[in-house]
Motif scaffolding. Sequence first.
Motif, PDB file in Angstrom:
ATOM      1  N   TYR A 176       0.856  -1.190   0.000  1.00 38.67           N
ATOM      2  CA  TYR A 176       0.000   0.000   0.000  1.00 38.67           C
ATOM      3  C   TYR A 176       0.884   1.230   0.000  1.00 38.67           C
ATOM      4  N   HIS A 177       0.520   2.235  -0.809  1.00 37.23           N
ATOM      5  CA  HIS A 177       1.365   3.433  -0.894  1.00 37.23           C
ATOM      6  C   HIS A 177       0.533   4.672  -1.154  1.00 37.23           C
ATOM      7  N   CYS A 178       0.733   5.681  -0.310  1.00 38.93           N
ATOM      8  CA  CYS A 178       0.232   7.044  -0.538  1.00 38.93           C
ATOM      9  C   CYS A 178       1.425   7.975  -0.478  1.00 38.93           C
ATOM     10  N   ASP A 179       1.489   8.929  -1.398  1.00 38.34           N
ATOM     11  CA  ASP A 179       2.617   9.848  -1.383  1.00 38.34           C
ATOM     12  C   ASP A 179       2.457  10.875  -0.260  1.00 38.34           C
ATOM     13  N   GLU A 180       3.406  11.818  -0.184  1.00 34.65           N
ATOM     14  CA  GLU A 180       3.406  12.775   0.927  1.00 34.65           C
ATOM     15  C   GLU A 180       2.218  13.731   0.906  1.00 34.65           C
ATOM     16  N   VAL A 251       6.331   6.656   6.671  1.00 35.64           N
ATOM     17  CA  VAL A 251       5.406   7.778   6.550  1.00 35.64           C
ATOM     18  C   VAL A 251       6.176   8.981   6.003  1.00 35.64           C
ATOM     19  N   ALA A 252       5.449   9.902   5.374  1.00 33.64           N
ATOM     20  CA  ALA A 252       6.099  11.051   4.732  1.00 33.64           C
ATOM     21  C   ALA A 252       5.255  12.299   4.913  1.00 33.64           C
ATOM     22  N   ARG A 253       5.954  13.440   4.957  1.00 28.64           N
ATOM     23  CA  ARG A 253       5.315  14.749   5.018  1.00 28.64           C
ATOM     24  C   ARG A 253       5.890  15.626   3.924  1.00 28.64           C
ATOM     25  N   PRO A 254       5.102  16.549   3.391  1.00 29.67           N
ATOM     26  CA  PRO A 254       5.641  17.505   2.426  1.00 29.67           C
ATOM     27  C   PRO A 254       6.753  18.335   3.056  1.00 29.67           C
ATOM     28  N   PRO A 255       7.684  18.844   2.266  1.00 33.40           N
ATOM     29  CA  PRO A 255       8.821  19.579   2.830  1.00 33.40           C
ATOM     30  C   PRO A 255       8.422  20.841   3.585  1.00 33.40           C
ATOM     31  N   GLU A 256       7.255  21.418   3.293  1.00 33.83           N
ATOM     32  CA  GLU A 256       6.850  22.628   4.011  1.00 33.83           C
ATOM     33  C   GLU A 256       6.322  22.326   5.408  1.00 33.83           C
ATOM     34  N   MET A 257       6.028  21.070   5.689  1.00 35.64           N
ATOM     35  CA  MET A 257       5.616  20.689   7.032  1.00 35.64           C
ATOM     36  C   MET A 257       6.855  20.432   7.898  1.00 35.64           C
ATOM     37  N   PRO A 258       6.718  20.452   9.220  1.00 37.62           N
ATOM     38  CA  PRO A 258       7.896  20.219  10.077  1.00 37.62           C
ATOM     39  C   PRO A 258       8.400  18.786   9.938  1.00 37.62           C
TER      40      PRO A 258
END
Length: 464
Positions: A176-180, A251-258
């Motif tokens: 299973y995969h969801c991007d940031e 897990v991943a977060r967009p670069p603008e998030m901390p």
Amino acid sequence: METPRYSPPAGFIDLLVDAVCAVDADGRFVYVSAAAQRIFGYTPEEMVGTRMIDMVAPEDRARTLAAVTNIMGGATLPHFQNRYMRKDGRRVTIMWSARWSEKDQLRIAVARDISDHKRSEGRQAAMHAISEAAHTARDLATLFPMIQAIVAQLLWTPGFTIVLRGANTAPMELAYHCDEFGQTSAALTPAALTLCVQLMNSGKPLLLSAPGMHALSLHVPAPHSPPSPHWLGVPLVSGSGAPGALGALAVARPPEMPPFTEQDRELLQFVSIQVATAIERTRMHEQLLHLAQHDTLTGLPNRQLFHDRLEGALARARRAGSAFALLYIDLDKFKQVNDRYGHAAGDLLLQEVANRARQCVRAVDTVARIGGDEFVVLLESIREPEDAQTLADAILSALARPITIGRDQVAASASIGIAIYPLDGKSAKQLLKRADSAMYRCKNTRAAPATAPAAVAQAKLVPE
């Protein structure tokens, strides 16, 4: 004796563990005590003049403004909770005791950091939620979105990836995969792929900000490409004690998030134990269900699963006013194959017959083994009865090709009976009986018996 009144010295409030804040009618801080720096990461000087709502986590702003309206209307909220964004980007959960001073036209509030308590609550809630998901999910495909929702709520992260260790020919399979940005995808990005491989090989967690991705050579961006996301990944360790990682969770977060923190890593490691247990339980359930519904020799649906699918086909055909066909297949002279070559050879023959029949049908159709050398095909949504005849001819042609068993070449022959819904019956029992009768008529009226197992019997198809 009268107790003398005590007047606290200057700076007394700054000794409190909780932060004392005053916010004016426009929503700006006009006073904060020294404890605010420990809680929010900003000095009192930095906070004074700042709009309170700008520091609230985006997901909590609407209900925070609703609470402010109630407080300014005279209500007292002694235990209101919301999340704030610290100066370092981390979220903290604050419990407020607040009231409105009409005389001073200020909102006076005391803030207590309850992040550790909420984190502990979150762990317990996640543990129970994952356990419940494992008990309610039908299979891994339904389990993984449920786990993603739990982890996203716990860590506030839209990106989510699970990979599992595959067979020797496929060391890793995407589960299973969801991007940031929370978009599901059928393929991993190069960064996610490399990260998951490293997690499974090392068996150790990885916490990476966007610059860290480059430093560890996990991802080399093309010129002018968008910044890399923040990543946090942990191996999924089997609870059964099996060696090696069961898979990896990232897990991943967009670069603008901390970026993720060490606390996030500890939390995800705790959750990963529950996730691995849920995966193993769901896999076991899938395996048991497969064994209960499939023939162990050929892997085809068994009689029970076939009847379930036949009832489903009947319901669909009745609603749509469409037709479907049943093909009842019985191998000719199969006993002679067993007698001449042995039961192991007979098993190989049955497996090959199953494979060839399966290759002749569409994905929506069903080939099932319902007896020793008896197979049945459910051909869905046919336009003409001739469609069933065409499929039967294709199956006979496929079986006519020699089958290698040991050093011998064996040719399978079969008799096939056809029943068409609704022409030959409107119930499962009627259709199976008509197809079975047609198969026996075919077997009794075909050409002279072939010399089994070397020759092919040219079976006639006799629709009932």
